[in-house]
Design a protein around this motif. Structure first.
Motif, mmCIF file in Angstrom:
data_model
loop_
_atom_site.group_PDB
_atom_site.id
_atom_site.type_symbol
_atom_site.label_atom_id
_atom_site.label_comp_id
_atom_site.label_asym_id
_atom_site.label_seq_id
_atom_site.Cartn_x
_atom_site.Cartn_y
_atom_site.Cartn_z
ATOM 1 N N LEU A 211 122.687 43.942 28.956
ATOM 2 C CA LEU A 211 122.599 42.869 28.368
ATOM 3 C C LEU A 211 121.674 43.158 27.229
ATOM 4 C CD1 LEU A 211 124.067 39.935 30.251
ATOM 5 C CD2 LEU A 211 125.136 41.652 28.814
ATOM 6 N N ALA A 212 120.473 43.855 27.652
ATOM 7 C CA ALA A 212 119.253 44.036 26.831
ATOM 8 C C ALA A 212 119.574 44.920 25.688
ATOM 9 C CB ALA A 212 117.938 44.601 27.649
ATOM 10 N N ARG A 214 122.838 45.362 24.454
ATOM 11 C CA ARG A 214 123.634 44.694 23.686
ATOM 12 C C ARG A 214 123.028 44.044 22.701
ATOM 13 N NH1 ARG A 214 126.760 39.805 25.902
ATOM 14 N NH2 ARG A 214 124.555 38.928 25.702
ATOM 15 N N ASP A 215 121.988 42.964 23.124
ATOM 16 C CA ASP A 215 121.231 42.338 22.485
ATOM 17 C C ASP A 215 120.441 42.953 21.282
ATOM 18 O OD1 ASP A 215 122.558 40.212 23.732
ATOM 19 O OD2 ASP A 215 120.714 39.615 24.816
ATOM 20 N N ARG A 218 122.665 44.160 18.604
ATOM 21 C CA ARG A 218 123.099 43.293 17.586
ATOM 22 C C ARG A 218 122.174 42.603 16.670
ATOM 23 N NH1 ARG A 218 126.564 39.323 21.817
ATOM 24 N NH2 ARG A 218 128.561 40.586 21.973
ATOM 25 N N SER A 219 120.952 42.841 17.061
ATOM 26 C CA SER A 219 119.701 42.342 16.339
ATOM 27 C C SER A 219 119.479 43.406 15.146
ATOM 28 C CB SER A 219 118.605 42.125 17.185
ATOM 29 O OG SER A 219 118.060 43.411 17.609
ATOM 30 N N LYS A 225 126.295 46.730 14.107
ATOM 31 C CA LYS A 225 126.859 45.662 15.192
ATOM 32 C C LYS A 225 128.064 46.213 15.900
ATOM 33 C CE LYS A 225 125.097 41.186 13.553
ATOM 34 N NZ LYS A 225 126.036 39.815 13.259
ATOM 35 N N TYR A 266 129.639 46.620 27.806
ATOM 36 C CA TYR A 266 128.160 46.232 28.109
ATOM 37 C C TYR A 266 128.673 44.844 29.180
ATOM 38 C CZ TYR A 266 126.247 47.534 23.674
ATOM 39 O OH TYR A 266 125.657 48.235 22.835
ATOM 40 N N ASP A 268 126.574 42.339 32.643
ATOM 41 C CA ASP A 268 125.144 42.094 33.320
ATOM 42 C C ASP A 268 125.597 42.720 34.752
ATOM 43 O OD1 ASP A 268 122.922 40.911 34.465
ATOM 44 O OD2 ASP A 268 123.801 39.010 34.969
#
Length: 331
Positions: A211-212, A214-215, A218-219, A225, A266, A268
């Motif tokens: 998830l790190a 993915r985020d 996205r940022s 994206k 992606y 967890d």
């Protein structure tokens, strides 16, 4: 007799299925002609795999999937029965998989041999046949420290050798690697503009991201994206099922390799916590990507990876390295 209490290991042969109409179960994949190969490349209709002949207690050879993301080898219940091995009494093995942890039984063996690689007086956790996808076991290659793994998808050739031959060194891009979490081979990569730790995993069917990652992707803004995510369920070596999302990502760069139009699942995933990689962008490079190479050679002693050209016709992974291929040294 081997005195054995507990081992933490992971198996990364996983099944992914798109959720459609609420369906939550994935069928066990049927074997195809490609499963009869040792170095099966990734094609449009089949995820590649790497298999080596293994002897157990001098008997065999048997077909074991080579898993560079597993730090311990396992055996199927079918082979346990065929060899008339008795499961050990007492504490069970803790098995860390992609999606969770579980308890499994194990057998003690005198020897396991695969090419130039030998392990004596060890135990093998017994893992469900559905995880093996038709193989007799999984060879945990993360435990190899001084040998070389040679994979030639073009010529259906896999070997564990005492050293890396000169032809293997010449035939692809040379990439420096590092070790983490019990022997895993990790490469420094970029997904778009995001630095990421990439675990090299010949046992995983799909490329996975935490998830790190993915985020962080996205940022980076609209151009980084990717496309709309699709939901999926990820099945691992344990009974846990983890939700994931498949997203097409920006170009993945590893040294001069460029992996374009790739998709990452992606989620967890439990295994990133086991590896202590849950708080930084990290990914598992699976066979959907690795199997598009013409060759993949890993020098475990010197922590060097040699990635060969993409298999024809075309594909989504390109690089700017040498274009000429040579046969792997087989001496």
């Amino acid at each position: 007799m081997v005195q054995y209490q507990k081992v933490s290991l992971r198996i990364s042969v996983l099944l992914c299925a798109l959720l459609a109409g609420g369906a939550a179960a994935a069928p066990t994949p049927e074997l195809s002609p490609a499963d009869l190969l040792f170095a099966s490349p990734t094609t449009h209709d089949h995820i590649g795999r790497v298999v080596v002949p293994v002897t157990i207690n001098g008997r065999g050879p048997f077909r074991f999937i080579v898993d560079t993301g597993a730090n311990h080898s396992t055996i199927s219940p079918q082979l346990v029965r065929a060899l008339k091995l008795e499961t050990e009494q007492g504490p069970m093995v803790t098995l860390d998989g992609i999606t969770g942890a579980g308890q499994v039984s194990y057998v003690a063996i005198d020897s396991l041999r695969a090419g130039d690689f030998t392990v004596e007086d060890t135990v093998l956790p017994v893992v469900a046949e559905s995880v093996m996808a038709g193989a007799d076991g999984i060879l945990g290659a993360a435990g190899i420290s001084t040998k070389s793994l040679l994979i030639d998808f073009q010529h259906n050739y896999v070997a564990i050798a005492p050293f890396m031959g000169s032809a293997a060194r010449r035939q692809g891009i040379r990439i420096h690697a590092a070790r983490v979490a019990g022997g895993l081979i990790v490469l420094n990569a970029m997904v778009g503009r995001v630095p990421v730790r990439a675990v090299l995993d010949t046992g995983a069917e799909r490329t996975l991201g935490n998830l790190a990652l993915r985020d962080a992707v996205r940022s980076q803004g609209p151009q980084e994206k990717g496309f709309m995510a699709e939901l999926t369920s990820v099945y691992g070596a344990t009974q846990e099922i983890e939700a994931g999302e498949i997203v097409r990502v920006p170009t993945i760069s590893i040294d001069s390799l460029r992996i374009m139009d790739a998709a990452i699942v992606y989620g967890d995933f439990h295994i990133f916590e086991v590896w202590e990689l849950q708080h930084e962008p990290a990914m598992i490079l699976g066979m959907d990507v690795l199997g598009t190479l013409a060759s993949l050679n890993i020098d475990f002693k010197n922590l060097t990876v040699y990635a060969g050209n993409v298999l024809p016709p075309g594909g989504s992974l390109v690089h700017s390295g040498p274009q000429a291929l040579s046969n792997i040294d087989r001496h």
